[in-house]
Scaffold this motif. Structure first.
Motif, PDB file in Angstrom:
ATOM      1  N   ARG A  96       0.747  -1.183   0.018  1.00 19.09           N
ATOM      2  CA  ARG A  96      -0.053   0.097   0.033  1.00 19.09           C
ATOM      3  C   ARG A  96       0.930   1.231  -0.096  1.00 19.09           C
ATOM      4  O   ARG A  96       2.059   1.394   0.682  1.00 19.09           O
ATOM      5  CB  ARG A  96      -0.780  -0.212   1.267  1.00 19.09           C
ATOM      6  CG  ARG A  96      -1.732  -1.134   1.262  1.00 19.09           C
ATOM      7  CD  ARG A  96      -2.615  -1.040   2.663  1.00 19.09           C
ATOM      8  NE  ARG A  96      -3.559   0.131   2.531  1.00 19.09           N
ATOM      9  CZ  ARG A  96      -4.467   0.197   3.260  1.00 19.09           C
ATOM     10  NH1 ARG A  96      -4.800  -0.560   4.072  1.00 19.09           N
ATOM     11  NH2 ARG A  96      -4.923   1.468   3.276  1.00 19.09           N
ATOM     12  N   PHE A  97       0.514   2.206  -0.772  1.00 21.49           N
ATOM     13  CA  PHE A  97       1.215   3.605  -0.755  1.00 21.49           C
ATOM     14  C   PHE A  97       0.233   4.871  -1.077  1.00 21.49           C
ATOM     15  O   PHE A  97      -0.865   4.428  -1.583  1.00 21.49           O
ATOM     16  CB  PHE A  97       2.404   3.444  -1.624  1.00 21.49           C
ATOM     17  CG  PHE A  97       2.011   3.132  -2.862  1.00 21.49           C
ATOM     18  CD1 PHE A  97       1.571   4.308  -3.922  1.00 21.49           C
ATOM     19  CD2 PHE A  97       2.283   1.914  -3.773  1.00 21.49           C
ATOM     20  CE1 PHE A  97       1.270   4.115  -5.344  1.00 21.49           C
ATOM     21  CE2 PHE A  97       1.875   1.711  -4.893  1.00 21.49           C
ATOM     22  CZ  PHE A  97       1.530   2.816  -5.680  1.00 21.49           C
ATOM     23  N   ASN A 118       5.328   5.026   1.877  1.00 22.40           N
ATOM     24  CA  ASN A 118       4.600   4.299   2.683  1.00 22.40           C
ATOM     25  C   ASN A 118       4.955   4.763   4.111  1.00 22.40           C
ATOM     26  O   ASN A 118       6.199   4.285   4.476  1.00 22.40           O
ATOM     27  CB  ASN A 118       4.656   2.869   2.470  1.00 22.40           C
ATOM     28  CG  ASN A 118       4.063   2.091   3.567  1.00 22.40           C
ATOM     29  OD1 ASN A 118       3.922   2.457   4.962  1.00 22.40           O
ATOM     30  ND2 ASN A 118       3.296   1.092   3.037  1.00 22.40           N
TER      31      ASN A 118
END
Length: 189
Positions: A96-97, A118
């Motif tokens: 995820r970012f 992140n």
């Protein structure tokens, strides 16, 4: 006999479809130059297919980098990993970012590099030589989302992606070896 022909036709069709479905690595780019003896092909959750590293992290004989005091023989220092792949190869989010502004990046990364962050894990990643970027600054991207494609913009030695891991908000001096983040896994032949 008829069932045998039908089965053979189905198998041939599946083989043809498999070939069409994975154009990645179908033809090497004649411009590729590899500045490593490593001929291993790697997979990653960040891209389709298996690919070779063109320019590894660290001291390199690649001519694009100014001599660096960390390196012997007037060699330059490469702050990321360049992975050879066909233009158009999909790029996926391995984690995820959030997409952040790429204004701090220079032209060496191509016309439209992607800078992602992140903060929880403490890293930024610069991805150079991208095309058809499907995300914008401020977007939060989930793991597994396709967000760009490989290109050769700003890349004199053919299509590839440049991956560079930095500390949050950090510059080149904070770059570290991105292999673990990329999850590079050797393909056994």
């Amino acid at each position: 006999m008829r069932l045998g022909r039908l089965l053979l036709a189905c198998l041939l069709g599946l083989g043809l479809l498999a070939g069409l479905a994975s154009p990645v690595d179908a033809r090497p780019d004649p411009r590729w130059v590899f500045y490593t003896k490593d001929k291993t092909r790697y997979t990653s959750p960040w891209f389709d297919g298996s690919h070779r590293i063109m320019v590894p992290f660290g001291c390199t004989s690649a001519p694009y980098y100014s001599p660096d005091p960390r390196c012997s023989d007037d060699r330059g220092f490469h702050h990321g990993i360049d992975v050879a792949m066909q233009c158009g190869t999909p790029l996926y989010s391995g984690r995820r970012f959030r997409v952040v502004s790429n204004d701090s990046l220079g032209p060496a990364y191509g016309d439209n590099p992607v800078l992602i962050r992140n903060r929880h894990l403490g890293w930024d990643v610069v991805i150079g030589h991208t095309a058809k970027v499907y995300v914008s600054v401020g977007d939060r991207v989930r793991k597994g989302t396709m967000f760009a494609r490989a290109n050769d913009q700003g890349a004199p030695d053919g299509c590839h992606l440049h991956f560079e891991q930095r500390s949050v908000g950090g510059g080149l001096s904070t770059a570290v070896f991105p292999r673990k983040l990329l999850g590079l896994t050797p393909v056994k032949r």
